[in-house]
Design a protein around this motif. Structure first.
Motif, PDB file in Angstrom:
ATOM      1  N   ARG A 237     -79.190 -18.652  18.178  1.00 22.44           N
ATOM      2  CA  ARG A 237     -79.017 -20.047  17.761  1.00 22.44           C
ATOM      3  C   ARG A 237     -77.568 -20.372  17.348  1.00 22.44           C
ATOM      4  NH1 ARG A 237     -82.366 -23.339  13.007  1.00 22.44           N
ATOM      5  NH2 ARG A 237     -81.304 -25.342  13.339  1.00 22.44           N
ATOM      6  N   PRO A 238     -76.898 -19.531  16.546  1.00 19.44           N
ATOM      7  CA  PRO A 238     -75.514 -19.872  16.165  1.00 19.44           C
ATOM      8  C   PRO A 238     -74.594 -20.007  17.390  1.00 19.44           C
ATOM      9  CG  PRO A 238     -76.352 -18.066  14.820  1.00 19.44           C
ATOM     10  CD  PRO A 238     -77.340 -18.274  15.911  1.00 19.44           C
ATOM     11  N   GLU A 239     -74.792 -19.110  18.379  1.00 20.58           N
ATOM     12  CA  GLU A 239     -73.954 -19.155  19.580  1.00 20.58           C
ATOM     13  C   GLU A 239     -74.245 -20.412  20.398  1.00 20.58           C
ATOM     14  OE1 GLU A 239     -72.993 -16.366  23.481  1.00 20.58           O
ATOM     15  OE2 GLU A 239     -73.724 -15.402  21.642  1.00 20.58           O
ATOM     16  N   ALA A 244     -72.427 -25.692  22.174  1.00 23.37           N
ATOM     17  CA  ALA A 244     -72.729 -27.113  22.352  1.00 23.37           C
ATOM     18  C   ALA A 244     -71.670 -27.986  21.683  1.00 23.37           C
ATOM     19  CB  ALA A 244     -74.113 -27.431  21.795  1.00 23.37           C
ATOM     20  N   ILE A 245     -71.257 -27.617  20.484  1.00 21.11           N
ATOM     21  CA  ILE A 245     -70.227 -28.391  19.761  1.00 21.11           C
ATOM     22  C   ILE A 245     -68.923 -28.388  20.549  1.00 21.11           C
ATOM     23  CG2 ILE A 245     -68.754 -28.343  17.688  1.00 21.11           C
ATOM     24  CD1 ILE A 245     -71.339 -27.321  16.194  1.00 21.11           C
ATOM     25  N   PRO A 257     -71.655 -30.544  13.164  1.00 19.49           N
ATOM     26  CA  PRO A 257     -72.464 -29.320  13.331  1.00 19.49           C
ATOM     27  C   PRO A 257     -73.881 -29.458  12.777  1.00 19.49           C
ATOM     28  CG  PRO A 257     -70.262 -28.764  12.578  1.00 19.49           C
ATOM     29  CD  PRO A 257     -70.355 -30.257  12.527  1.00 19.49           C
ATOM     30  N   GLU A 258     -74.003 -30.166  11.652  1.00 16.41           N
ATOM     31  CA  GLU A 258     -75.323 -30.326  11.044  1.00 16.41           C
ATOM     32  C   GLU A 258     -76.247 -31.144  11.949  1.00 16.41           C
ATOM     33  OE1 GLU A 258     -77.150 -32.034   6.912  1.00 16.41           O
ATOM     34  OE2 GLU A 258     -75.095 -31.242   6.853  1.00 16.41           O
ATOM     35  N   LYS A 262     -79.714 -29.933  13.651  1.00 12.33           N
ATOM     36  CA  LYS A 262     -80.968 -30.679  13.491  1.00 12.33           C
ATOM     37  C   LYS A 262     -81.602 -30.980  14.847  1.00 12.33           C
ATOM     38  CE  LYS A 262     -80.134 -32.984   9.057  1.00 12.33           C
ATOM     39  NZ  LYS A 262     -79.718 -34.253   8.410  1.00 12.33           N
ATOM     40  N   ILE A 263     -80.767 -31.312  15.839  1.00  9.78           N
ATOM     41  CA  ILE A 263     -81.301 -31.614  17.179  1.00  9.78           C
ATOM     42  C   ILE A 263     -81.939 -30.364  17.784  1.00  9.78           C
ATOM     43  CG2 ILE A 263     -80.663 -32.232  19.557  1.00  9.78           C
ATOM     44  CD1 ILE A 263     -78.590 -34.170  18.356  1.00  9.78           C
TER      45      ILE A 263
END
Length: 734
Positions: A237-239, A244-245, A257-258, A262-263
């Protein structure tokens, strides 16, 4: 500041250059009363020779090409002259009307031609040589073209090329404009060839907000899609969020990022993503990847539970008789593999070149036959299946044909409900099995049948997601026999010797290219890629014929990458000119920047289930119909016809990437290795390319590049969880 805008109107005489991707065009315009053709330059979403255009722009002087008209805006007008109408009709605008038919129609109707086609199209029957069937075809094509026109005008206004406009219309029909207006990111999911970046550009042209949730969701799925193209089944998930960012950040916009986090959570709650806790972190799957990996592990576990208990004495007696009659000497490991094939529900046989996988496989198949089992053999590629059939004497098919792919349902007919009837199944080149093909295969195998997977784990892993063969080995649940002893006959081959040297990180021993080589592995050192390109041409035209090889039939160039002087794109253009140059007797058709010519060797780029041709299949162009705008290709025993809009599915293939050559063998392989491709130079890439050569391998390149390839072990571990899932089925507490 004075207004320098000028206006021109005329007929496009010919296209000098047109990019399907960007629309950038250089064309020659015939202007009434002007003696010479005028060069016009600009971005055109759709342009054909024969169109009458009204242009707005400015004049400029190019230092090399002289005066040019730089177009800022344009619109199409109806052609006003006989010649213009004829060129317009014959430009490929309407399927069924090529230059010859266009000339007949215009000769008959003159300046009224377009009005007749628009309002009284049935009158085309009056034209000599046009039958009712052709009129019907033209009528359908014209009506489709009119329906598409509105969609195309809309899409071209937002930077979409003609080819994609047609595909969008085919997919969405009359809902095209509505779909694209509401959520252009849907195109990236539904239309082959349109990715996130193209959809993003369309979205921005239409006015979709950069911070739109549509865009964020599309970006997240794009990151997972890119990961799958790199072979991953999931991303931590972090990667995923970090990627995506980075992807969504543009100009002055930086995603929160938040919000992205959430998405991702929202997508998992709504089952559009599967998020699973794994060893202290969360991992994210597209649902199909998660369920397929889980189901594959479960099915392999179910197959492993079935026991086979033949009389070991009878099996050993048969092996003794078989090897004596054929004067075969099996190594202890080979014999163990044959014995285990009699008792194992699933068995993996692996090993490098020259270690006897072929002999062992042939013996196992013969044993199964002697045991009275119904046998089925298959491989991921047509060439590998053909080779498997030759060595075993039993029919072998591609896995897609073996499982009976059905284009109507876009799935395999063979599955749990309608399983295969074979009791013993052998799969060669199993390192090429990706997650989805592997699951399609094992779920069609009846419980109680036996499965043999043969492959070389040191080759490149599958092009698709997953690392199935290695994962099954790593699970420690499936019996594995690894052959390591190189047989005496194989030791005479420098190709095989060097493959094993490369595998252990040693520099290969290669003989310099000469007219009288003493070995089957040659080396032509070149100072740079540009010189390498010429060296490859000299080898093909001079060396190969002198050694008794036919460059047209026996030779394949294998490249690490598509780009650069010695990448597949450039080399294919060079080799086309060398081996299949333009000829008045050879019709050709241009698609984007590629010319497809009668006699060209091509490769299928994607799985096309309707035509039953698959990624990596190689064929030869046997027909180019300029009237119908169609290309006919023969793949071994089958003839396949491509419409113009589908030509992005094929590519010239005198040169292919090493990845695309997996599962194939060629009499002669020429492999360029230069620092230009340093990003891709790895040990298993070099090893895979070299072992595609059956009789002769010629490496062209720089010593430094070879040293790097031998040294660089691909440390990019694929994100897969298959091995642990299978182990968990065997021991739920693990």
């Amino acid at each position: 500041m004075p207004d320098n805008t000028d206006y021109l109107q005329g007929i496009i005489e010919r296209l000098t250059f047109h990019s399907e991707e960007t629309g950038y065009t250089v064309a020659r315009l015939k202007v009434p009363k002007a003696q010479d053709l005028i060069t016009v330059v600009g971005n055109f979403a759709n342009i054909q020779a024969g169109q009458t255009l009204a242009l707005e722009g400015t004049w400029r002087s190019h230092p090399k090409f002289g005066d040019q008209f730089q177009v800022t805006q344009y619109r199409e007008t109806k052609p006003a002259t006989i010649t213009g109408i004829e060129k317009y009709l014959g430009s490929g605008l309407i399927k069924g009307v090529g230059p010859v038919t266009a000339k007949r129609i215009v000769t008959h109707f003159g300046l009224d031609t377009l009005d007749i086609i628009e309002n009284e199209i049935d009158r085309l029957i009056e034209v000599p040589g046009i039958a009712k069937k052709r009129v019907k075809m033209i009528k359908t094509a014209w009506e489709t073209q009119k329906a598409i026109k509105e969609v195309m005008v809309f899409l071209q206004g937002h930077g979409v090329s003609t080819t994609y406009a047609v595909k969008i219309f085919k997919h969405y029909g009359n809902d095209s404009i509505q779909t694209v207006s509401e959520n252009p990111y849907q195109l990236a999911t539904d239309i082959y060839g349109i990715g996130f970046f193209t959809a993003d550009q369309i979205a921005r042209n239409i006015g979709i907000e950069i911070s739109s949730e549509f865009r964020s969701i599309a970006g997240i799925f794009h990151c997972l899609g890119e990961a799958a193209e790199d072979g991953h089944c999931y991303l931590p998930r972090p990667e995923l969020e970090e990627k995506a960012i980075k992807l969504l950040a543009i100009e002055d916009y930086q995603p929160d990022p938040e919000t992205i986090s959430k998405i991702v959570l929202h997508l998992s709650v709504n089952d559009r993503l599967v998020m699973q806790g794994l060893e202290g972190e969360f991992i994210c799957y597209k649902p199909t990847y998660f369920h397929t990996e889980q189901n594959l592990a479960e099915r392999v576990y179910q197959l492993l539970q079935r026991k086979h208990n033949p009389d070991p004495e009878r099996v050993n007696a048969w092996i003794d008789r078989y090897t004596t009659q054929r004067n075969i000497q099996l190594s202890p490991k080979q014999r163990e593999a044959v014995e285990m094939a009699a008792t194992s529900s699933v068995l993996i046989l692996t090993g490098g070149p020259g270690t006897g996988k072929t002999t062992t496989t042939r013996t196992i198949v013969a044993l199964w036959k002697a045991m009275g089992k119904e046998i089925a053999l298959a491989s991921p590629t047509g060439r590998a299946a053909q080779r498997l059939q030759e060595v075993t004497g039993c029919e072998a098919k591609t896995i897609h044909r073996f499982l009976e792919f059905d284009p109507k349902s876009m799935g395999f007919k063979r599955n749990q409900e309608y399983p295969l009837t074979a009791q013993a199944i052998g799969i060669d080149e199993a390192s090429m099995l990706d997650l989805f093909l592997a699951f399609s295969l094992v779920k069609a195998i009846p419980l109680g049948a036996q499965l043999l997977l043969v492959g070389d784990t040191d080759q490149l892993p599958s092009v698709g997601a997953g690392n199935v063969l290695q994962d099954l080995i790593d699970s420690r649940q499936v019996p594995v026999i690894t052959l390591t002893e190189v047989f005496r006959q194989a030791q005479a081959s420098q190709i095989i010797q060097n493959a094993h040297r490369i595998n252990t990180g040693k520099f290969p021993q290669m003989e310099k290219v000469s007219n009288q080589p003493q070995s089957d592995c040659l080396w032509l050192e070149m100072p740079n890629a540009e010189a390498g390109q010429q060296g490859i041409c000299d080898i093909i035209t001079e060396l190969l014929p002198s050694l008794g090889f036919d460059p047209q039939l026996d030779m394949q160039v294998l490249c690490p990458m598509t780009r650069g002087d010695v990448g597949t794109r450039n080399l294919n253009a060079v080799l086309q000119q060398l081996l299949n140059p333009p000829d008045a007797m050879k019709p050709e058709i241009k698609y984007g920047n590629t010319i497809f010519r009668l006699g060209d060797r091509i490769m299928q780029q994607v799985n096309d289930y309707n035509r039953e041709v698959f990624n990596g299949d190689i064929g030869t162009i046997t027909g180019v119909d300029l009237e119908e705008r169609e290309v006919t290709v023969v793949f071994s025993d089958r003839q396949v016809v491509y419409d113009y809009a589908d030509l992005n599915e094929i590519a010239l293939a005198r040169a292919t990437t090493i990845h695309k050559a997996q599962g194939s063998e060629y009499p002669v392989v020429i492999m360029p290795l230069f620092m230009q491709h340093f990003l891709m130079l790895t040990r298993n890439l070099f090893y895979t390319g070299l072992t595609r050569a059956r009789k002769l391998a010629i490496i062209v390149g720089e010593s430094k590049a070879i040293g790097l390839a031998v040294k660089q072990v691909s440390d990019r571990q694929r994100y897969t969880y298959l091995a642990k899932r299978l182990a968990k089925f065997a021991d739920p507490q693990s």
